[in-house]
Enzyme design. Structure first.
Site, PDB file in Angstrom:
ATOM      1  N   SER A 172       0.843  -1.180   0.128  1.00 22.35           N
ATOM      2  CA  SER A 172       0.021   0.028   0.066  1.00 22.35           C
ATOM      3  C   SER A 172       0.879   1.302  -0.162  1.00 22.35           C
ATOM      4  O   SER A 172       2.012   1.420   0.529  1.00 22.35           O
ATOM      5  CB  SER A 172      -0.959   0.148   1.278  1.00 22.35           C
ATOM      6  OG  SER A 172      -1.546   1.131   1.306  1.00 22.35           O
ATOM      7  N   LYS A 173       0.352   2.245  -0.620  1.00 24.14           N
ATOM      8  CA  LYS A 173       1.178   3.548  -0.734  1.00 24.14           C
ATOM      9  C   LYS A 173       1.176   4.296   0.497  1.00 24.14           C
ATOM     10  O   LYS A 173       1.856   5.298   0.850  1.00 24.14           O
ATOM     11  CB  LYS A 173       0.604   4.387  -1.745  1.00 24.14           C
ATOM     12  CG  LYS A 173      -0.838   4.738  -1.648  1.00 24.14           C
ATOM     13  CD  LYS A 173      -1.194   5.627  -2.927  1.00 24.14           C
ATOM     14  CE  LYS A 173      -2.701   5.704  -3.105  1.00 24.14           C
ATOM     15  NZ  LYS A 173      -3.124   6.288  -4.189  1.00 24.14           N
ATOM     16  N   ARG A 174       0.248   3.742   1.491  1.00 24.51           N
ATOM     17  CA  ARG A 174       0.376   4.280   2.843  1.00 24.51           C
ATOM     18  C   ARG A 174       1.184   3.771   3.900  1.00 24.51           C
ATOM     19  O   ARG A 174       1.026   3.887   4.911  1.00 24.51           O
ATOM     20  CB  ARG A 174      -1.384   4.430   3.188  1.00 24.51           C
ATOM     21  CG  ARG A 174      -1.893   5.803   2.793  1.00 24.51           C
ATOM     22  CD  ARG A 174      -3.499   5.565   2.962  1.00 24.51           C
ATOM     23  NE  ARG A 174      -4.144   4.822   2.191  1.00 24.51           N
ATOM     24  CZ  ARG A 174      -4.359   4.982   0.722  1.00 24.51           C
ATOM     25  NH1 ARG A 174      -4.200   6.138   0.222  1.00 24.51           N
ATOM     26  NH2 ARG A 174      -5.228   4.176  -0.025  1.00 24.51           N
TER      27      ARG A 174
END
Length: 572
Positions: A301-303
């Protein structure tokens, strides 16, 4: 009949002219369903991230596959920013995105920062275009306004959840007469625009999975008397588009021919094809690739900041190694070697994507990192100079405040150019094992620091090794004397290698029951314990040539003193 099975046409909702547009692309995709070859015409592809987080491994791979497809066919690669989700937008994500992509080696032919013939390339600057197309869908009957409040929809979702059903819409507003819908909209009542999805959504042919699709029937919902309709929102109440509308409109107007994206979007593709059908447009060809997962089978995930591309850069990973790494997941090639530069990837690329999700293996990146380091050292070009600069910065930081031991003594004759020369020699000799600057310094610190002699007792000479050396110490005393006889001008790699061979012959004559091979191992053990402080590294003759005569003789004497002391202790 084939057309109706693959893409059912609603007779009452589409004209004859639009039907011709619909049939053409489906036939074209059907003909290519089993082909893994590249298209014969230039492909226009795009990477369309949202600035709600930073570029990570999965999104980098998506960008790379689209880039490779365009470049391998002589086409164009576009960058588009989908920035309509203002609530979740991260302030510096867009600028970081540009920088991270370029650091990785991916440039684009059209995009927000360089322009192009089909801009603007930021969705926030195209909102009027989406509203215009939403109106067209309302007029053609492919979409309708929904005036349901957030509270009503939340209650519907809660009730459906309690029944174990999806939270799809119930079409409360679908049957509103158009005059009444227009009147409520003119009065300022808040609404969203929903796509009218047929009971049987269209099947489609994916370049990876072939024919995809199934009827949208929920038997449990039918038994409970619940009507389920996906009818996704296309235009939100703030007049901003959702992904479904914006990506279709943008892909068409930017003349995108192929879309490579994650398999999680497969369920949305029928909705997108319905929009192409409604507008009478030819859809691009789709290739859905499996997700990249970590060891716990969770998708990247980019988070998750630790998986961001910037983190890999900070750790000293080579851009080429990282691109090579992500290319190997979800795509198969016929080459015998996994090490491929970006130009190699372009030359090799085809549509042999693999099905299913893939667990990413960190050791593969370590392997590639070592291969590229060895390649850079062999080529001795600008990339190797950059590597030297990066590691030099790490060493200079350590010189300011050694974190691994407070009593280390910096080899004070290594200053400025001498330090760079020493580092270059060490890197050239150890490149095949290089992973990153920190590990390099930890593994080869003995080239740059001297350990206080008393620290030799703390573990640099393991107990088993010390016992072996002490047992042969009377014979090993010769080692120091032989090397002390080597003058400074003869202290070279080749001469030192010859001296080691001479030592084997000399000691073998005294230990006739021990093989020359075993004696060679013991001499190397002694030299490594003394000169390299027991650490691994290049061959000892190379290590000694790099360290220089004075340092090596001093370290040999220190180990000799330690063994003398231990021997005296035993005798006493």
């Amino acid at each position: 009949m084939l057309l109706r099975r693959i893409f059912p046409i609603q007779n009452q909702a589409i004209c004859q002219q639009c039907r011709r547009y619909v049939s053409s692309p489906i036939l074209r995709v059907e003909q290519r369903r089993t082909s893994q070859q590249l298209p014969t015409t230039p492909a226009r592809t795009r990477f369309a991230p949202s600035p709600t987080g930073y570029l990570h491994l999965g999104s980098l791979r998506t960008a790379l596959f689209n880039y490779l497809l365009s470049k391998a066919t002589g086409g164009q690669f576009l960058l588009r920013i989908e920035d309509t989700d203002k609530r979740r937008t991260v302030a510096d994500a867009e600028e970081r995105l540009y920088r991270d992509l370029r650091w990785a080696g991916l440039d684009w032919d059209e995009g927000p920062d360089i322009g192009g013939s089909y801009g603007p390339y930021k969705q926030s600057e195209r909102t009027s275009l989406y509203e215009e197309h939403a109106k067209k869908l309302l007029q053609s009957g492919h979409a309708y306004r929904c005036f349901c409040s957030v509270e009503k929809l939340s209650e519907l979702a809660r009730r459906r959840s309690n029944l174990g059903l999806p939270s799809d819409y119930d079409r409360t507003c679908e049957g509103l007469p158009s005059e009444l819908s227009d009147e409520r909209a003119r009065a300022g009542q808040a609404f969203v625009v929903r796509l009218r999805v047929p009971a049987v959504p269209p099947e489609y042919v994916d370049l990876v999975y072939g024919l995809v699709g199934k009827p949208n029937h929920n038997r449990k919902a039918q038994n409970l008397g619940e009507a389920l309709y996906e009818d996704p929102i296309l235009l939100k109440s703030d007049r901003l588009p959702t992904y479904h509308l914006a990506n279709v409109v943008d892909d068409h107007h930017m003349k995108i021919t192929h879309v490579v994206r994650a398999a999680e979007w497969m369920s949305s593709t029928p909705k997108h094809l319905l929009l192409y059908q409604a507008f009478g447009w030819e859809p691009p060809e789709y290739a859905h690739v499996g997700l990249l997962q970590d060891s716990s089978h969770q998708k990247f995930s980019k988070r998750k900041g630790d998986l961001s591309i910037r983190r890999f850069e900070e750790q000293g990973i080579f851009p080429e190694a990282l691109l090579n790494y992500v290319a190997l997941y979800g795509w198969s090639h016929t080459k015998t070697n996994d090490v491929m530069s970006l130009s190699d990837l372009i030359e090799t690329f085809d549509l042999k994507f693999t099905k299913g999700n893939t667990v990413v293996e960190p050791h593969k990146l370590v392997y590639l990192q070592k291969k590229y380091a060895a390649k850079y050292a062999y080529e001795n070009g600008s990339q190797f100079e950059s590597l030297v600069d990066r590691v030099l910065g790490e060493i200079q930081q350590e010189f300011k405040a050694p974190s691994w031991h407070p009593d280390l003594v910096y080899l004070n004759h290594l200053v400025d150019n001498d330090l760079r020369t020493r580092l270059t020699e060490v890197l050239r000799g150890t490149a095949k094992n290089y992973t990153n600057p920190k590990d390099f310094f930890t593994n080869y610190k003995y080239f740059f620091y001297d350990q206080p002699p008393q620290e030799l007792h703390s573990g640099d000479v393991p107990e088993g090794t010390r016992t072996t050396l002490m047992g042969l110490w009377p014979q090993l005393r010769t080692v120091n004397a032989i090397f002390r006889d080597v003058p400074l001008e003869a202290w070279t790699d080749n001469n030192l290698k010859e001296k080691a061979s001479t030592l084997v012959d000399l000691i073998s004559s005294k230990l006739k029951e021990t093989s020359s091979k075993e004696i060679y191992k013991i001499i190397q053990m002694y030299l490594r314990c003394a000169v390299a402080r027991g650490s691994s590294g290049p061959p000892m003759h190379t290590t000694m040539a790099i360290l220089g005569r004075d340092t090596c003789l001093r370290r040999l004497d220190e180990l000799a003193d330690l063994l003398d002391s231990d021997t005296r202790g035993i005798n006493e």
